[in-house]
Design a protein around this motif. Structure first.
Motif, short mmCIF file in Angstrom:
data_model
loop_
_atom_site.label_atom_id
_atom_site.label_comp_id
_atom_site.label_asym_id
_atom_site.label_seq_id
_atom_site.Cartn_x
_atom_site.Cartn_y
_atom_site.Cartn_z
N SER A 17 0.83 -1.21 0.00
CA SER A 17 0.00 0.00 0.00
C SER A 17 0.86 1.25 0.00
CB SER A 17 -0.93 0.01 1.23
OG SER A 17 -1.83 -1.06 1.19
N LEU A 18 1.96 1.21 0.74
CA LEU A 18 2.84 2.37 0.80
C LEU A 18 3.51 2.62 -0.54
CD1 LEU A 18 4.10 4.51 2.75
CD2 LEU A 18 6.05 2.95 2.96
N ARG A 19 4.08 1.58 -1.14
CA ARG A 19 4.80 1.74 -2.41
C ARG A 19 3.89 2.22 -3.53
NH1 ARG A 19 6.80 -3.50 -0.86
NH2 ARG A 19 8.83 -3.30 0.18
N PRO A 44 11.75 -0.81 5.92
CA PRO A 44 12.02 -1.64 4.73
C PRO A 44 13.35 -1.26 4.09
CG PRO A 44 10.42 0.07 4.23
CD PRO A 44 10.63 0.12 5.71
N GLU A 45 14.06 -2.25 3.59
CA GLU A 45 15.37 -2.00 2.99
C GLU A 45 15.27 -1.63 1.51
OE1 GLU A 45 17.72 -5.45 3.67
OE2 GLU A 45 17.84 -5.16 5.85
N ASP A 46 14.15 -1.95 0.89
CA ASP A 46 14.03 -1.75 -0.56
C ASP A 46 13.18 -0.55 -0.94
OD1 ASP A 46 11.70 -2.76 0.39
OD2 ASP A 46 11.44 -4.30 -1.16
N THR A 47 12.85 0.31 0.01
CA THR A 47 12.01 1.47 -0.26
C THR A 47 12.56 2.68 0.47
OG1 THR A 47 10.07 0.00 -0.40
CG2 THR A 47 9.65 2.38 -0.25
N ASP A 48 12.72 3.79 -0.24
CA ASP A 48 13.21 5.01 0.41
C ASP A 48 12.07 5.69 1.14
OD1 ASP A 48 15.79 4.72 -0.53
OD2 ASP A 48 15.39 5.79 -2.39
N VAL A 49 12.23 5.83 2.45
CA VAL A 49 11.16 6.40 3.26
C VAL A 49 11.71 7.42 4.25
CG1 VAL A 49 9.75 4.31 3.12
CG2 VAL A 49 11.34 4.58 5.03
N TRP A 70 6.72 7.18 5.65
CA TRP A 70 6.06 7.64 4.43
C TRP A 70 7.10 7.73 3.33
CZ3 TRP A 70 7.13 10.38 8.76
CH2 TRP A 70 7.90 11.53 8.65
N LEU A 71 6.65 7.71 2.10
CA LEU A 71 7.55 7.70 0.97
C LEU A 71 8.43 8.96 0.95
CD1 LEU A 71 5.21 6.42 -1.89
CD2 LEU A 71 7.00 5.13 -0.70
N LYS A 72 9.70 8.76 0.70
CA LYS A 72 10.61 9.89 0.62
C LYS A 72 10.20 10.79 -0.54
CE LYS A 72 15.53 10.89 1.02
NZ LYS A 72 16.89 10.30 1.10
N ASN A 73 10.27 12.07 -0.31
CA ASN A 73 9.90 13.11 -1.29
C ASN A 73 8.39 13.21 -1.52
OD1 ASN A 73 12.65 13.71 -1.78
ND2 ASN A 73 12.78 12.06 -3.29
#
Length: 298
Positions: A136-138, A151-156, A260-263
Motif C-alpha cells: 500500500s505504501l509503495r 524496509p530495505e528496498d524502499t526510500d522512506v 512515508w515515501l521519501k519526497n
C-alpha cells in the motif's frame, strides 16, 4: 462557452428580481456595467434567457433552466472554497494509515487526541501484515505506514514512536525446549523476528497461524511457544495466562514508527498529524504505556 462565476451571479440576481436595475443595486454595480455582463453572458447562448414584454423584463423557460444550473454551479464553487478553507483549518478531509498487525495495540492511542480535536477528519486505519502494508505504501495508496522495521528496498522518511520488544512466551512459566514453536504467516514482521532468532530449527514442531491474536490464544491454550511483542499481551501477563521465558538473545528490540515515501508531499492533515505526535508523544506514552516502559526496564 466561457462564462464567469460573476456572470452567473449577475444572471441569478436578474432572475431573482426580474429587473436589471434592482439586480444592479443588489450587487452594488452600475446598471450599464451589469447590463454589459448580462449581454456577454446571453451571447453565449443561441436561445434567449430574457425577453421584454410591455417594458417589463421576463425570464424565458430556457432562462429558468439555465438559472437552475447556475445555482448548482455556484453551490459547487462555494463548496470548493469552503473545502479548501476546511483543509487549511483541518476541519475535514481524509487520513489513511496502514498498520502492521501488532500496531493495533499502539497506533490508536497516538491518533485519539488528533481525531478528537479534528472531528471532521475521516480516518481509514487498515490493519494487516507487513507485506500488505508495504504494498500500500509503495503504490502511494496511503499517507503513512505504521511498522516496527524499516524496509530495505524502499526510500522512506520516518517518525519514531515507541520501542517494541519481543520475548519468547509460553503458557507455562517453565521452559520446555521440545514444545512446538508457533509462527505467524510469511510476510509478518514477527515471523521474520522468529526466523531470525530460531533459524532453521527442525527438531521442534512448527505451527503457523495468520494473526497475532490467534498466536496469543494458542500460547495461552498451551499449544506451544512463540516470540511475541510484549506490548500486546499486558492483560495476559498480569493474570498469569502468559509467561515470559528468559532466554539468551532475547528480547529482540525494534521501534514502532510512522513511515512515508521519501519526497512525498504530505497533505496538510498528514503534516498536522506528525506535528501532533511530536508534541504529544511523551505524554501519550506516560498515560498509556508507562506499564510497558517500566516493565521493559526491569
Amino acid at each position: 462557452m466561457n462564462y464567469t462565476l460573476h456572470q452567473l451571479q449577475i444572471f441569478l440576481e436578474v432572475v431573482k428580481h426580474e429587473s436589471v436595475t434592482k439586480a444592479a443595486e443588489s450587487m452594488h454595480m452600475t446598471q450599464p456595467a451589469l447590463s454589459i455582463q448580462l449581454k456577454n453572458f446571453q451571447n453565449q447562448f443561441d436561445l434567449p434567457l430574457t425577453e421584454v414584454i410591455g417594458r417589463k423584463l421576463h425570464i424565458t423557460d430556457f432562462g429558468f433552466s439555465i438559472a437552475e444550473l447556475a445555482e448548482n454551479v455556484l453551490r459547487e464553487a462555494e463548496g470548493i472554497k469552503y473545502r479548501t478553507q476546511a483543509y487549511k483549518g483541518l476541519q475535514s478531509g481524509k487520513l489513511s494509515i496502514s498498520s502492521a498487525s501488532t500496531g493495533k495495540y499502539v497506533i490508536p492511542f497516538f491518533l485519539s487526541g488528533f481525531i478528537h480535536d479534528h472531528p471532521g477528519i475521516d480516518l481509514k486505519l487498515d490493519v494487516t501484515n507487513k507485506t500488505k502494508v508495504m504494498q500500500s505504501l509503495r503504490s502511494n495508496e496511503i499517507d503513512f505506514a505504521f511498522v516496527s522495521v524499516i524496509p530495505e528496498d524502499t526510500d522512506v522518511e520516518e517518525e519514531p514512536i515507541i520501542e517494541n520488544r519481543l520475548y519468547l512466551m509460553s503458557g507455562s512459566p517453565k521452559r520446555d525446549k521440545s514444545a512446538p514453536l508457533i509462527y505467524r504467516e510469511e510476510g509478518s514482521a514477527t515471523r521474520a523476528a522468529m526466523d531470525q532468532y530460531f533459524g532453521s530449527v527442525k527438531e521442534r514442531k512448527r505451527l503457523e497461524l495468520t494473526s497475532n491474536e490467534a498466536v496469543k490464544q494458542a500460547v495461552i491454550a498451551g499449544l506451544g511457544q512463540s516470540v511475541l511483542p510484549i506490548i500486546g499481551v499486558r492483560n495476559q501477563l498480569e493474570v498469569g495466562d502468559i509467561h515470559i521465558l528468559n532466554v539468551k538473545g532475547l528480547p529482540i528490540t525494534t521501534t514502532w514508527r510512522l513511515i512515508w515515501l521519501k519526497n512525498k508531499k504530505l497533505s496538510p492533515i498528514a503534516q498536522a498529524l506528525l506535528e501532533h505526535i511530536r508534541e504529544t508523544r511523551d505524554q501519550v506514552i506516560e498515560d498509556h504505556f508507562s506499564w510497558y516502559t517500566e516493565f521493559t526496564e526491569k
